[in-house]
Motif scaffolding. Structure first.
Motif, PDB file in Angstrom:
ATOM      1  N   LYS A   1    -136.371  -9.191  63.853  1.00  0.00           N
ATOM      2  CA  LYS A   1    -135.464  -9.234  62.703  1.00  0.00           C
ATOM      3  C   LYS A   1    -134.223 -10.082  62.960  1.00  0.00           C
ATOM      4  CE  LYS A   1    -137.039  -4.817  60.964  1.00  0.00           C
ATOM      5  NZ  LYS A   1    -136.701  -3.409  60.738  1.00  0.00           N
ATOM      6  N   LYS A   2    -133.720 -10.031  64.178  1.00  0.00           N
ATOM      7  CA  LYS A   2    -132.536 -10.831  64.518  1.00  0.00           C
ATOM      8  C   LYS A   2    -132.842 -12.321  64.407  1.00  0.00           C
ATOM      9  CE  LYS A   2    -129.045 -11.328  68.121  1.00  0.00           C
ATOM     10  NZ  LYS A   2    -128.593 -10.867  69.444  1.00  0.00           N
ATOM     11  N   GLU A   3    -133.991 -12.729  64.944  1.00  0.00           N
ATOM     12  CA  GLU A   3    -134.392 -14.134  64.878  1.00  0.00           C
ATOM     13  C   GLU A   3    -134.673 -14.550  63.428  1.00  0.00           C
ATOM     14  OE1 GLU A   3    -137.693 -17.221  66.760  1.00  0.00           O
ATOM     15  OE2 GLU A   3    -137.775 -15.102  67.309  1.00  0.00           O
ATOM     16  N   PHE A   4    -135.293 -13.649  62.654  1.00  0.00           N
ATOM     17  CA  PHE A   4    -135.543 -13.932  61.245  1.00  0.00           C
ATOM     18  C   PHE A   4    -134.229 -14.243  60.524  1.00  0.00           C
ATOM     19  CE2 PHE A   4    -135.425 -12.572  56.875  1.00  0.00           C
ATOM     20  CZ  PHE A   4    -136.533 -13.192  56.320  1.00  0.00           C
ATOM     21  N   LYS A   5    -133.240 -13.396  60.718  1.00  0.00           N
ATOM     22  CA  LYS A   5    -131.943 -13.585  60.051  1.00  0.00           C
ATOM     23  C   LYS A   5    -131.314 -14.915  60.456  1.00  0.00           C
ATOM     24  CE  LYS A   5    -130.868  -8.700  59.467  1.00  0.00           C
ATOM     25  NZ  LYS A   5    -129.980  -7.603  59.854  1.00  0.00           N
ATOM     26  N   ARG A   6    -131.413 -15.255  61.734  1.00  0.00           N
ATOM     27  CA  ARG A   6    -130.851 -16.517  62.219  1.00  0.00           C
ATOM     28  C   ARG A   6    -131.559 -17.706  61.576  1.00  0.00           C
ATOM     29  NH1 ARG A   6    -132.363 -20.031  65.695  1.00  0.00           N
ATOM     30  NH2 ARG A   6    -134.008 -18.780  66.623  1.00  0.00           N
ATOM     31  N   LYS A   7    -132.886 -17.662  61.528  1.00  0.00           N
ATOM     32  CA  LYS A   7    -133.654 -18.768  60.947  1.00  0.00           C
ATOM     33  C   LYS A   7    -133.424 -18.871  59.436  1.00  0.00           C
ATOM     34  CE  LYS A   7    -137.320 -19.189  64.341  1.00  0.00           C
ATOM     35  NZ  LYS A   7    -138.767 -19.243  64.581  1.00  0.00           N
ATOM     36  N   ALA A   8    -133.353 -17.727  58.761  1.00  0.00           N
ATOM     37  CA  ALA A   8    -133.109 -17.743  57.318  1.00  0.00           C
ATOM     38  C   ALA A   8    -131.736 -18.347  57.016  1.00  0.00           C
ATOM     39  CB  ALA A   8    -133.206 -16.326  56.753  1.00  0.00           C
ATOM     40  N   GLN A   9    -130.752 -17.962  57.802  1.00  0.00           N
ATOM     41  CA  GLN A   9    -129.395 -18.499  57.606  1.00  0.00           C
ATOM     42  C   GLN A   9    -129.385 -20.008  57.850  1.00  0.00           C
ATOM     43  OE1 GLN A   9    -126.388 -17.106  60.351  1.00  0.00           O
ATOM     44  NE2 GLN A   9    -124.779 -17.465  58.847  1.00  0.00           N
ATOM     45  N   LYS A  10    -130.081 -20.443  58.895  1.00  0.00           N
ATOM     46  CA  LYS A  10    -130.148 -21.866  59.227  1.00  0.00           C
ATOM     47  C   LYS A  10    -130.797 -22.662  58.093  1.00  0.00           C
ATOM     48  CE  LYS A  10    -131.590 -24.994  62.898  1.00  0.00           C
ATOM     49  NZ  LYS A  10    -132.246 -25.116  64.203  1.00  0.00           N
ATOM     50  N   ARG A  11    -131.750 -22.051  57.389  1.00  0.00           N
ATOM     51  CA  ARG A  11    -132.432 -22.713  56.279  1.00  0.00           C
ATOM     52  C   ARG A  11    -131.667 -22.570  54.958  1.00  0.00           C
ATOM     53  NH1 ARG A  11    -138.869 -21.612  57.421  1.00  0.00           N
ATOM     54  NH2 ARG A  11    -138.758 -22.062  59.650  1.00  0.00           N
ATOM     55  N   GLY A  12    -130.542 -21.872  55.008  1.00  0.00           N
ATOM     56  CA  GLY A  12    -129.713 -21.725  53.812  1.00  0.00           C
ATOM     57  C   GLY A  12    -130.183 -20.649  52.845  1.00  0.00           C
ATOM     58  N   ILE A  13    -131.058 -19.770  53.297  1.00  0.00           N
ATOM     59  CA  ILE A  13    -131.585 -18.710  52.444  1.00  0.00           C
ATOM     60  C   ILE A  13    -130.570 -17.577  52.367  1.00  0.00           C
ATOM     61  CG2 ILE A  13    -133.427 -17.005  52.156  1.00  0.00           C
ATOM     62  CD1 ILE A  13    -135.209 -18.965  53.828  1.00  0.00           C
ATOM     63  N   PRO A  14    -130.081 -17.268  51.180  1.00  0.00           N
ATOM     64  CA  PRO A  14    -129.090 -16.194  51.045  1.00  0.00           C
ATOM     65  C   PRO A  14    -129.672 -14.837  51.450  1.00  0.00           C
ATOM     66  CG  PRO A  14    -129.217 -17.503  49.032  1.00  0.00           C
ATOM     67  CD  PRO A  14    -130.363 -17.911  49.896  1.00  0.00           C
ATOM     68  N   ASP A  15    -128.864 -14.020  52.100  1.00  0.00           N
ATOM     69  CA  ASP A  15    -129.359 -12.731  52.579  1.00  0.00           C
ATOM     70  C   ASP A  15    -129.636 -11.733  51.458  1.00  0.00           C
ATOM     71  OD1 ASP A  15    -126.740 -12.109  51.907  1.00  0.00           O
ATOM     72  OD2 ASP A  15    -126.213 -11.338  53.890  1.00  0.00           O
TER      73      ASP A  15
END
Length: 87
Positions: free
Chosen positions: A3-17
């Protein structure tokens, strides 16, 4: 992927949480969700209380990778066409 890596990758791709819920806390509607259910990882999209995507995976890694790919594709299209979602 965890989950931590998912959040990091999503943020890097600009996907809002606010487009996903992977912790089970907070809202679970109008977003992609991840839950551990009956020894499987369930990824679904909830829209008006109905699951419109409902897929089960054996591992958290598979589930999160699927969710990241789906969100990435959706976010690219939404951004391209200036479709914005308000929280």
């Amino acid at each position: 992927m965890d989950k931590k890596e998912f959040k990091r990758k999503a943020q890097k791709r600009g996907i809002p949480d606010f487009l996903y819920n992977i912790d089970g806390n907070g809202r679970d509607d109008e977003r992609f969700c991840l839950v551990y259910d009956n020894e499987k990882w369930n990824v679904y999209y909830s829209e008006r209380g109905c699951k419109t995507t409902n897929i089960f995976f054996n591992t958290e890694d598979e589930a999160l990778q699927y969710m990241l790919n789906e969100l990435s594709d959706w976010w690219k299209q939404a951004s391209k066409h200036h479709l914005w979602i308000w929280r």
